[in-house]
Design an enzyme around this catalytic site. Structure first.
Site, mmCIF file in Angstrom:
data_model
loop_
_atom_site.group_PDB
_atom_site.id
_atom_site.type_symbol
_atom_site.label_atom_id
_atom_site.label_comp_id
_atom_site.label_asym_id
_atom_site.label_seq_id
_atom_site.Cartn_x
_atom_site.Cartn_y
_atom_site.Cartn_z
ATOM 1 N N CYS A 197 0.814 -1.226 0.000
ATOM 2 C CA CYS A 197 0.000 0.000 0.000
ATOM 3 C C CYS A 197 0.843 1.270 0.000
ATOM 4 O O CYS A 197 0.308 2.367 -0.163
ATOM 5 C CB CYS A 197 -0.951 -0.017 1.185
ATOM 6 S SG CYS A 197 -1.841 -1.565 1.299
ATOM 7 N N ASN B 53 -10.268 -0.563 -0.409
ATOM 8 C CA ASN B 53 -8.815 -0.437 -0.293
ATOM 9 C C ASN B 53 -8.170 -1.034 -1.550
ATOM 10 O O ASN B 53 -8.251 -2.238 -1.769
ATOM 11 C CB ASN B 53 -8.388 -1.194 0.971
ATOM 12 C CG ASN B 53 -6.881 -1.228 1.180
ATOM 13 O OD1 ASN B 53 -6.105 -0.938 0.264
ATOM 14 N ND2 ASN B 53 -6.466 -1.615 2.363
ATOM 15 N N HIS C 65 -3.318 6.682 2.237
ATOM 16 C CA HIS C 65 -3.752 5.398 1.685
ATOM 17 C C HIS C 65 -5.152 5.109 2.219
ATOM 18 O O HIS C 65 -5.406 5.251 3.423
ATOM 19 C CB HIS C 65 -2.757 4.313 2.104
ATOM 20 C CG HIS C 65 -3.306 2.932 1.927
ATOM 21 N ND1 HIS C 65 -3.850 2.514 0.734
ATOM 22 C CD2 HIS C 65 -3.426 1.887 2.792
ATOM 23 C CE1 HIS C 65 -4.267 1.266 0.871
ATOM 24 N NE2 HIS C 65 -4.029 0.871 2.113
HETATM 25 O O1 UT7 Z 1 -4.063 -1.740 3.235
HETATM 26 C C1 UT7 Z 1 -3.138 -2.182 4.187
HETATM 27 C C2 UT7 Z 1 -3.364 -1.542 5.459
HETATM 28 N N1 UT7 Z 1 -4.517 -2.141 6.101
HETATM 29 C C3 UT7 Z 1 -5.105 -1.509 7.076
HETATM 30 O O2 UT7 Z 1 -4.736 -0.411 7.426
HETATM 31 C C4 UT7 Z 1 -6.235 -2.200 7.810
HETATM 32 C C5 UT7 Z 1 -6.183 -1.849 9.260
HETATM 33 N N2 UT7 Z 1 -7.202 -2.552 10.038
HETATM 34 C C6 UT7 Z 1 -8.517 -2.246 9.972
HETATM 35 O O3 UT7 Z 1 -8.915 -1.364 9.225
HETATM 36 C C7 UT7 Z 1 -9.456 -2.979 10.885
HETATM 37 O O4 UT7 Z 1 -8.713 -3.710 11.834
HETATM 38 C C8 UT7 Z 1 -10.429 -3.941 10.126
HETATM 39 C C9 UT7 Z 1 -11.437 -3.142 9.349
HETATM 40 C C10 UT7 Z 1 -9.641 -4.837 9.191
HETATM 41 C C11 UT7 Z 1 -11.187 -4.817 11.135
HETATM 42 O O5 UT7 Z 1 -11.891 -4.015 12.082
HETATM 43 P P1 UT7 Z 1 -11.796 -4.351 13.634
HETATM 44 O O6 UT7 Z 1 -12.638 -3.370 14.321
HETATM 45 O O7 UT7 Z 1 -10.325 -4.368 13.993
HETATM 46 O O8 UT7 Z 1 -12.465 -5.785 13.727
HETATM 47 P P2 UT7 Z 1 -11.829 -7.161 14.233
HETATM 48 O O9 UT7 Z 1 -10.929 -7.740 13.206
HETATM 49 O O10 UT7 Z 1 -11.299 -6.989 15.595
HETATM 50 O O11 UT7 Z 1 -13.132 -8.052 14.306
HETATM 51 C C12 UT7 Z 1 -14.199 -7.744 15.239
HETATM 52 C C13 UT7 Z 1 -15.302 -8.771 15.051
HETATM 53 C C14 UT7 Z 1 -14.833 -10.214 15.110
HETATM 54 O O12 UT7 Z 1 -15.835 -10.954 15.769
HETATM 55 P P3 UT7 Z 1 -15.688 -11.355 17.323
HETATM 56 O O13 UT7 Z 1 -14.436 -12.151 17.404
HETATM 57 O O14 UT7 Z 1 -15.594 -10.037 18.050
HETATM 58 O O15 UT7 Z 1 -16.936 -12.115 17.587
HETATM 59 C C15 UT7 Z 1 -14.769 -10.636 13.674
HETATM 60 O O16 UT7 Z 1 -14.957 -12.025 13.498
HETATM 61 O O17 UT7 Z 1 -15.917 -8.604 13.770
HETATM 62 C C16 UT7 Z 1 -15.948 -9.887 13.097
HETATM 63 N N3 UT7 Z 1 -15.820 -9.629 11.660
HETATM 64 C C17 UT7 Z 1 -16.877 -9.410 10.865
HETATM 65 N N4 UT7 Z 1 -18.202 -9.388 11.108
HETATM 66 C C18 UT7 Z 1 -19.019 -9.120 10.072
HETATM 67 C C19 UT7 Z 1 -14.676 -9.545 10.927
HETATM 68 N N5 UT7 Z 1 -14.984 -9.264 9.652
HETATM 69 C C20 UT7 Z 1 -16.340 -9.182 9.589
HETATM 70 C C21 UT7 Z 1 -17.243 -8.911 8.556
HETATM 71 N N6 UT7 Z 1 -18.566 -8.895 8.839
HETATM 72 N N7 UT7 Z 1 -16.846 -8.668 7.289
#
Ligand code: UT7
Length: 324
Positions: free
Chosen positions: A112, A281, A251
């Site tokens: 990225c 993204n 980004h």
């Molecule tokens: O381009 C390269 C750079 N990348 C980035 O900068 C990405 C940086 N990270 C992020 O933007 C965020 O961490 C994400 C958007 C990827 C994820 O958001 P989050 O608030 O950190 O969510 P998480 O991964 O901690 O997941 C929270 C919950 C989980 O469920 P439990 O374990 O709390 O029950 C996941 O299983 O959300 C669940 N989950 C979803 N639920 C519905 C994960 N993906 C999904 C989904 N739909 N698509």
């Protein structure tokens, strides 16, 4: 002193888009989860084009708009982690399609941050004197390295390419300053495209890792810590007040990342351009696609000072101060 002036912005996005409701039919997700956690509503997904096709379309329009004859281009760089081939490079495919016969061409892998790393490399060739005109692109078809059964990643990414032309100038404009870093020890936080060794003598275990795997929280923490530090460093070193910056173009990974970074820098959120709602993204494509969108929305004017900053796989991060 020779500098690299930015001449025009262009982008190419696949025609087909999938919105969050479409994806909720493929994986267990919802529009509410995706928009509230990321700011993304829809993304462009390639149904026919590969990365080179997107890059060629963007580059062709750039050259036409600037009126550059193909033989006057000295260098083509494509920042990508989803090249059509390992060889020939995507940049060589662009060269062939557009008859850029006098250019030397290569791809650059910095995920990225790939477009800003590529701008940095082109700027060095220009400053060294051998290159007068360069085509610099960032483009991806991430859909081909996405695990479409993994809801935690497949909702985040989109396909697309963008780019700029760089030209040697003695004017005080273009790329003014950069801050560029990598931290390979944290690379496991975001991986994709591992290639297994299948030679008949190979004794290692199968590795996996063909598709994008990301520790989202770790990358979020990294981005919201390192990017504000990097932007602050650029502003302080160049004696530039945040008030003198018209836009910050990050980004496009997550609107929440933009918000945290704006808060940490004590800069108004409105200065942080975002098109992630409609593109998702696009990794190496995201910053040049955003710049091209800004230009077509009439937001960019000659003399504007802009910060651009990329962060992601590697891990890598890179910030530039540019003046249009
Ligand atoms: O381009 C390269 C750079 N990348 C980035 O900068 C990405 C940086 N990270 C992020 O933007 C965020 O961490 C994400 C958007 C990827 C994820 O958001 P989050 O608030 O950190 O969510 P998480 O991964 O901690 O997941 C929270 C919950 C989980 O469920 P439990 O374990 O709390 O029950 C996941 O299983 O959300 C669940 N989950 C979803 N639920 C519905 C994960 N993906 C999904 C989904 N739909 N698509």
């Amino acid at each position: 002193m020779t500098r690299s002036k930015i001449v025009g912005f262009e982008r190419e996005l696949p025609e087909f888009t999938a919105d969050n409701f479409d994806l909720s039919k493929i994986v267990d997700t919802s529009d509410e989860w995706i928009t509230s956690r990321t700011g993304i509503s829809r993304r462009h997904i390639s149904t026919e084009q590969n990365t080179s096709d997107l890059c060629i379309a963007a580059a062709e329009r750039l050259l036409k708009k600037a009126g550059w004859e193909p033989e006057t281009v000295d260098l083509v760089i494509v920042g990508t982690v989803t090249p059509d081939y390992q060889t020939p490079s995507t940049a060589c495919l662009v060269q062939a399609a557009l008859n850029l016969e006098n250019a030397f061409c290569f791809d650059l892998s910095a995920a990225c941050s790939g477009f800003i790393y590529s701008l940095s490399a082109a700027d060095k060739f220009i400053k060294a004197g051998g290159v007068k005109r360069a085509v610099v692109l960032g483009g991806e078809t991430l859909s081909k390295i996405t695990d479409w059964s993994d809801r935690s990643t497949c909702v985040l990414f989109g396909d697309g390419a963008g780019g700029v032309l760089l030209e040697a100038t003695e004017e005080e404009c273009g790329i003014l300053f950069e801050d560029i870093h990598s931290d390979g020890k944290k690379g496991e936080a975001l991986t994709a495209g591992y290639r297994e060794n299948r030679n008949p003598y190979f004794k290692g275990e199968p590795h996996g890792g063909k598709f994008i795997e990301m520790n989202g929280r770790e990358v979020f923490t990294f981005a919201t810590r390192k990017v504000p530090e990097s932007i602050k460093h650029v502003l302080e070193t160049t004696n530039t007040s945040p008030d003198d910056i018209k836009y910050v173009v990050l980004h496009q990974a997550n609107t929440r990342i933009n918000e945290v970074i704006a808060r940490k820098l004590k800069m108004p959120h409105e200065k942080f351009y975002s098109n992630i709602e409609r593109t998702g993204n696009t990794s190496g494509g995201s910053v040049p696609i955003a710049l091209a969108d800004m230009e077509s929305e009439g937001l960019l004017e000659k003399g504007d000072k802009i910060i651009i900053s990329g962060f992601g796989g590697g891990l890598t991060w890179a910030t530039m101060l540019i003046e249009l």
